[in-house]
Design an enzyme around this catalytic site. Structure first.
Site: not given
Ligand SMILES: Cc1cc2nc3c(=O)[nH]c(=O)nc-3n(C[C@H](O)[C@H](O)[C@H](O)COP(=O)(O)OP(=O)(O)OC[C@H]3O[C@@H](n4cnc5c(N)ncnc54)[C@H](O)[C@@H]3O)c2cc1C
Length: 382
Positions: A130, A134-135, A366
């Site tokens: 979103e 992120g991370s 990823e």
């Protein structure tokens, strides 16, 4: 270092490698430049891949998958990426979604979704990221609120692969806002339902055959059976399949670098300067040798992580190492491939120019490589 062994005889993997490599050489690579230039979605290629059983490599055959294992999946991902990494990326996306449904779905959910996902009749999206998350996935804001008959979904997701055209999405949402990452659940969402909308697709630096964009959920009514697995366990479910996902991205990055090496080697043998092929110069030979060594090292790390998964061992550290090393290596070594091409390597239409752009995202999606290093360090220091 403990060496795990593959589950199947070598001929099984050799056959899979040959089939995927032949397909990549004959059906993917010839179209890669045009797909990249037009940013088109190679639907025909994906339909052929479904017929060959190249989607859902680790999913049982009764659900339309390949019925093999993560070691075979890594072989397929590297071979497809040797053709074009956006195509391999679609293979990785299907594998992740199918694995989640297979691992955590009820018999009814598996029967309803799996074969159409591995058969590419339903296109999928994997919706975690979103704008503010992120991370740090624990800060997602999308919510799913329980109702008398199901759930009400609200929120938005960003940079979602396949968002402009997907039929179903795996969506991570908060189901207990008080409990942080312990209060998140996973839903299988019909992306044609009322209240779902899509924003414009993004234009990307590389892997331009993958279509990425935002998804919006505005009071979307979900049936009870949209919940996948246990309520409030979604964060852990997502993390558990990311190990396989990281093996896949490590293999994909290795395939990109392998393509760069082969292109650079062939060019070095034919390009003449100072009256002889540039491959005669030791400076170029050492660059090629370094590329070859680093690719072999990345492949070994990917295979090690895959074998740990196949043997039921923890692959948290190994899959992060494989993803991080292989993607950093791919960026470094595709830059070297461009260098060996000299000015030609900087010009559109040369494969190495595209490979260099395609490699970059493997360090970011990823889980970024900073996050992979944090995971590795955490394992070291615990
Ligand atoms: C082409 C593309 C496809 C994608 N596909 C999908 C998809 O299908 N589904 C999906 O859910 N998401 C997808 N993403 C999103 C992707 O997973 C995120 O971009 C990624 O996880 C990083 O999040 P961020 O971009 O918000 O960066 P941020 O988290 O904001 O990070 C910015 C920088 O800070 C660093 N950083 C952050 N936290 C730390 C820390 N604790 N320590 C050290 N450094 C840190 C990062 O490594 C990075 O360098 C995609 C993104 C792209 C560009």
């Amino acid at each position: 270092m403990l060496v795990e062994t593959p589950q199947h005889p070598p001929e099984v993997y050799a056959q899979i490698r040959e089939m995927a490599a032949d397909f990549a050489r004959d059906q993917i690579l010839p179209h890669a430049e045009k797909i990249d230039r037009d940013e088109s979605f190679p639907e025909d290629i994906f339909k052929q891949m479904a017929q060959l059983g190249l989607f859902g490599v680790t999913i049982p055959e009764e659900y339309g998958g390949g019925g093999v294992d993560c070691y075979a999946y890594a072989i397929v991902m590297e071979a497809l990426a040797r053709g074009y990494s956006s195509v391999a990326d679609q293979c990785g996306l299907v594998e992740l979604v199918a694995t989640l449904i297979h691992q955590f779905g009820t018999d009814q959910q598996k029967a309803r979704w799996l074969s159409s996902v591995t058969g590419f009749e339903r296109k999928v999206a994997y919706c975690l990221t979103e704008a503010e998350a992120g991370s740090d996935l624990s800060s997602i804001r999308t919510t799913a609120v329980r109702q008398s008959s199901g759930w009400r979904l609200n929120g938005s997701k960003l940079w979602i692969n396949n968002a402009p055209l997907a039929d179903i999405g795996i969506v991570l949402a908060r189901t207990d806002p008080e409990k942080g990452h312990r209060g998140m659940s996973v839903f299988v969402v019909d992306l044609h339902a009322d209240g779902v909308s899509r924003g414009p697709r993004e234009h990307k630096m590389g892997q331009r055959g993958s279509q990425v964009g935002p998804l919006f959920f505005d009071d979307v009514q979900l049936p009870g059976e949209a919940l996948l697995g246990e309520q409030d366990r979604g964060f852990y479910m997502i993390m558990s399949v990311l190990e396989k996902g990281r093996v896949g991205i490590g293999a994909l990055a290795t395939g990109i670098a392998q393509a760069g090496l082969e292109a650079a080697r062939d060019y070095a043998k034919t390009r003449k300067q100072f009256g002889r092929p540039i491959a005669d110069f030791q400076g170029i030979q050492w660059m090629l040798a370094q590329m070859s060594m680093e690719i072999a090292a990345a492949r070994a790390l990917v295979q090690r992580a895959a074998l740990l998964i196949d043997n039921g061992k923890s692959a948290t550290e190994a899959s992060s190492m494989a993803k991080c090393f292989a993607s950093d290596m791919a960026v470094r070594q595709t830059a070297e491939a461009v260098q060996i091409f000299g000015g030609s390597g900087y010009i559109k239409g040369y494969e190495v120019e595209r490979l260099y752009r395609d490699a970059k995202i493997t360090q970011i999606y990823e889980g970024t490589n900073q996050i992979q290093r944090t995971i590795i360090a955490r394992q070291l220091l615990k």
